[in-house]
Write an enzyme that holds these catalytic residues in place. Structure first.
Site, PDB file in Angstrom:
ATOM      1  N   GLU A 104       0.847  -1.193   0.000  1.00  0.00           N
ATOM      2  CA  GLU A 104       0.000   0.000   0.000  1.00  0.00           C
ATOM      3  C   GLU A 104       0.877   1.236   0.000  1.00  0.00           C
ATOM      4  O   GLU A 104       2.089   1.138   0.269  1.00  0.00           O
ATOM      5  CB  GLU A 104      -0.927   0.002   1.217  1.00  0.00           C
ATOM      6  CG  GLU A 104      -0.202   0.098   2.553  1.00  0.00           C
ATOM      7  CD  GLU A 104      -1.133  -0.151   3.745  1.00  0.00           C
ATOM      8  OE1 GLU A 104      -2.041  -0.982   3.639  1.00  0.00           O
ATOM      9  OE2 GLU A 104      -0.936   0.492   4.780  1.00  0.00           O
ATOM     10  N   ARG A 153      -1.890  -7.401  13.408  1.00  0.00           N
ATOM     11  CA  ARG A 153      -1.768  -6.308  14.375  1.00  0.00           C
ATOM     12  C   ARG A 153      -0.683  -6.676  15.382  1.00  0.00           C
ATOM     13  O   ARG A 153      -0.762  -7.711  16.055  1.00  0.00           O
ATOM     14  CB  ARG A 153      -3.114  -6.081  15.060  1.00  0.00           C
ATOM     15  CG  ARG A 153      -3.138  -4.823  15.906  1.00  0.00           C
ATOM     16  CD  ARG A 153      -4.500  -4.601  16.566  1.00  0.00           C
ATOM     17  NE  ARG A 153      -5.519  -4.208  15.601  1.00  0.00           N
ATOM     18  CZ  ARG A 153      -6.698  -4.817  15.476  1.00  0.00           C
ATOM     19  NH1 ARG A 153      -7.022  -5.827  16.238  1.00  0.00           N
ATOM     20  NH2 ARG A 153      -7.571  -4.393  14.580  1.00  0.00           N
TER      21      ARG A 153
HETATM   22 ZN    ZN Z   1      -1.674  -1.249   6.304  1.00  0.00          ZN
END
Ligand code: ZN
Length: 311
Positions: free
Chosen positions: A115, A192
């Site tokens: 990204e 995460r």
């Molecule tokens: Zn990300």
């Protein structure tokens, strides 16, 4: 086909979201903690609908399945990109994404996630998390076990107009007071690593420590960004990144010029100003796709756009 495919964004409320998608972009948002605008998306969790023209009311995923010729007959099973605007009123959790190989092995998913972030606006003294300071996996594992987050995590100052490429294996997080445009592979596998010890409805959100350690690149490597700049009388076209998964550019125009769409398809997000494309009015917050074979087009106005395509 000479038809501009305007899409209707999808909005997501998030614990960390705010109301700038309304105050800055004029969108109708579902709550005062709206974190994400899925601006150009065919993902099942937020499939954009075509706003006007021959395909009005159809979703982008439907268009990809049924009219692949609009996208140069590309062979990906799903529309390969996802463009979002993110309003972070609070810090997001610190995370990392796998590459294609790990995603396939561990998650049985064909796509990892690369990204990139274009900073649309941010508060003074804003910062962002990118990278870490462990010299190898062993040190990384140890610092994570001992919860030495402040030593481990690298925080960088940011300003409007900055651009970052986040490759798989890069620790990253958006921090409070940042509005940005994200262009990414159409995938949603996120591990995460750390959530600042916060609670969500009384419970900590799930962490993925093992997977994170597996995929984090050691030592951290910064990605080079920025490329060719084409300056004409009334426009500036900056290549922000050229990668295997996407090319992203920023176009600034003051006046009128002819451009060409000669890629399989081209995504546009208007991030500032207003103008016209082949006589159709454009304003800040519009998102659209110019399909395959669109060819020459005339753009007019004082306008700034982020463009993405696959080479
Ligand atoms: Zn990300």
């Amino acid at each position: 086909m000479k038809e501009i495919l305007f899409v209707e964004p999808v909005f997501k409320s998030m614990v960390w979201g705010g109301n700038r998608l309304k105050s800055e972009f004029g969108y109708t948002i579902p709550s005062d903690n709206t974190g994400e605008c899925w601006a150009i998306s065919a993902h099942k969790n937020g499939d954009c609908v075509i706003k006007e023209g021959n395909f009005k009311g159809k979703t982008l995923s439907w268009l990809w399945q049924n009219h692949r010729e609009l996208f140069g007959d590309r062979d990906e099973k799903e529309f390969p990109l996802l463009v979002k605007i993110i309003d972070a009123k609070k810090d997001l959790s610190i995370q990392v994404h796998p590459d294609d190989a790990y995603a396939l092995w561990k998650e049985n998913s064909s796509w990892g996630k690369t990204e990139c972030w274009y900073i649309l606006d941010c508060k003074e003294d804003a910062s962002i998390v990118i990278g870490h300071r462990a010299k190898d996996k062993e040190e990384l594992r140890q610092m994570i076990e001992e919860e030495k987050w402040e030593e481990l995590i690298r925080i960088l100052p940011i300003k409007k107009g900055d651009f970052f490429q986040i490759t798989p294996g890069t620790i990253h997080a958006i921090k409070e007071g940042t509005l940005l445009l994200e262009t990414q592979q159409n995938s949603d596998i996120t591990y995460r690593l750390y959530d600042y010890g916060r609670l969500d409805n009384g419970k900590p959100r799930q962490l993925h420590i093992k997977e994170s350690i597996d995929v984090i690149t050691c030592p951290h490597r910064d990605e080079e960004v920025g490329g060719r700049v084409v300056v004409k009388d009334m426009s500036e076209l900056h290549e922000l990144i050229r990668s295997k998964y996407y090319t992203v550019e920023r176009l600034r125009l003051h006046g009128e010029e002819i451009f060409i769409q000669d890629k399989d398809f081209m995504n546009f997000s208007v991030i500032m100003g207003e103008g016209e494309l082949d006589g159709r009015k454009l304003q800040k917050g519009d998102h659209f796709i110019l399909p395959y074979n669109y060819g020459k087009f005339q753009l007019k106005g004082n306008i700034e756009c982020i463009i993405s395509y696959i080479e």
